[in-house]
Design an enzyme around this catalytic site. Sequence first.
Site, PDB file in Angstrom:
ATOM      1  N   LYS A   1      98.315 -37.762 -47.695  1.00 26.15           N
ATOM      2  CA  LYS A   1      97.208 -37.323 -48.861  1.00 26.15           C
ATOM      3  C   LYS A   1      97.759 -35.932 -49.544  1.00 26.15           C
ATOM      4  O   LYS A   1      97.494 -35.768 -50.508  1.00 26.15           O
ATOM      5  CB  LYS A   1      95.894 -37.431 -48.495  1.00 26.15           C
ATOM      6  CG  LYS A   1      95.280 -38.597 -47.847  1.00 26.15           C
ATOM      7  CD  LYS A   1      93.814 -38.574 -47.663  1.00 26.15           C
ATOM      8  CE  LYS A   1      93.382 -39.795 -47.511  1.00 26.15           C
ATOM      9  NZ  LYS A   1      91.779 -39.817 -47.230  1.00 26.15           N
TER      10      LYS A   1
ATOM     11  N   ASP B   1      87.690 -40.174 -52.531  1.00 24.31           N
ATOM     12  CA  ASP B   1      86.715 -39.811 -51.152  1.00 24.31           C
ATOM     13  C   ASP B   1      85.704 -39.038 -51.567  1.00 24.31           C
ATOM     14  O   ASP B   1      84.431 -39.592 -50.793  1.00 24.31           O
ATOM     15  CB  ASP B   1      87.640 -39.190 -49.955  1.00 24.31           C
ATOM     16  CG  ASP B   1      88.539 -40.280 -49.427  1.00 24.31           C
ATOM     17  OD1 ASP B   1      88.393 -41.489 -49.651  1.00 24.31           O
ATOM     18  OD2 ASP B   1      89.698 -39.583 -48.944  1.00 24.31           O
TER      19      ASP B   1
END
Length: 278
Positions: free
Chosen positions: A71, A108
Site C-alpha cells: 500500500k 478503505d
Amino acid sequence: MSQESGARRAAVLGSPIAHSLSPVLHRAAYRELGLTHWSYDRFEVDEAALPGFIDGLDSSWAGLSLTMPLKRAIIPLLDGISDTASSVEAVNTVVLTRDGRRYGDNTDIPGMLAALRERGVERVTSAAVLGAGATASSALAALARICTGEVTAYVRSAARADEMRGWGERLGVAVRTADWADAAGAFEAPLVIATTPAGTTDALAAAVPERPGTLFDVLYDPWPTALAAAWAERGAPVVGGLDLLVHQAVLQIEQMTGVAKAPLDVMRAAGEAALTAR
C-alpha cells in the site's frame, strides 16, 4: 501479459495473497453487471517484484487492488494519488487509464465510513482504537470525519504510541494513547475499532460490559472473533471485516469499471458464501 480484443483486466496484488476474498467479490459484481469481458485475478507480488509487475501491464488493464505489503510501496510508481490516500500514505486502489496513466486512491477510509453508516453510526462523541498498524491509521482518518471528541488508542509500545499521536496530529484528531494492558477500558467508548491480528483481542472478550456501544472489528476470517461474539451476545451493534471489505470493493469497482452503482448485496452474499465454504 497479452491483450485480448475488448478484454478488461483487474487483480489484487499482495503477499501473502491466497486468502484474499477480493476475486470473489469483484467477479460476483462483474456477473451481476453483465461485464462478461472483465476478469479479476490474484497475484502473489512482494515489494521487490512490484515495479516489474507494474511495468508489464498493457492497455487491457483497468485497475489493481493492493493489500499488504504494497500500500505504500506502490506510491512512487504512480502518476498521482488522491487526497484521501495521501492523508494516510496508503493506496489500496489503482485505476489504470487507456493512455497508460496510473492513479492511486484509498477506498478503505470511505469504506469504513460506509460500513459504520450502514449500522447507523454517523457521529460519535468519542472512540477507541485497538492497535496501531496501517489499519489503525485508516481508522483515525475515518474517525476524523465522524468523531467530535477524543480518540483513545490502546497500544503495546511507546514507539507505537508516538506513531498514533503523530497520525492524530496529521489527521486533525485528538489522540490519547493508553497501554494495551488497560485495553478493557476501551469498552467505555461509544465506538470501538479493533484493528489487531487474529487472536489478539480474544482475552478481552470476557470484559465486554452489559451495555457496550458499537464494535467495528476489521477481521473477517476467522469470524466471528471471540470479541465480536461476546459483543453480539449483549445485543450490541457489530460491524465486521467483511462489511469493510465489501464497501471498499464497491468503490473500487465503480472507479475501475465506471459503473454508477456496484451491487453491494450480491457481493456481500458471495463473500459470506465463500467464508462459509472455508
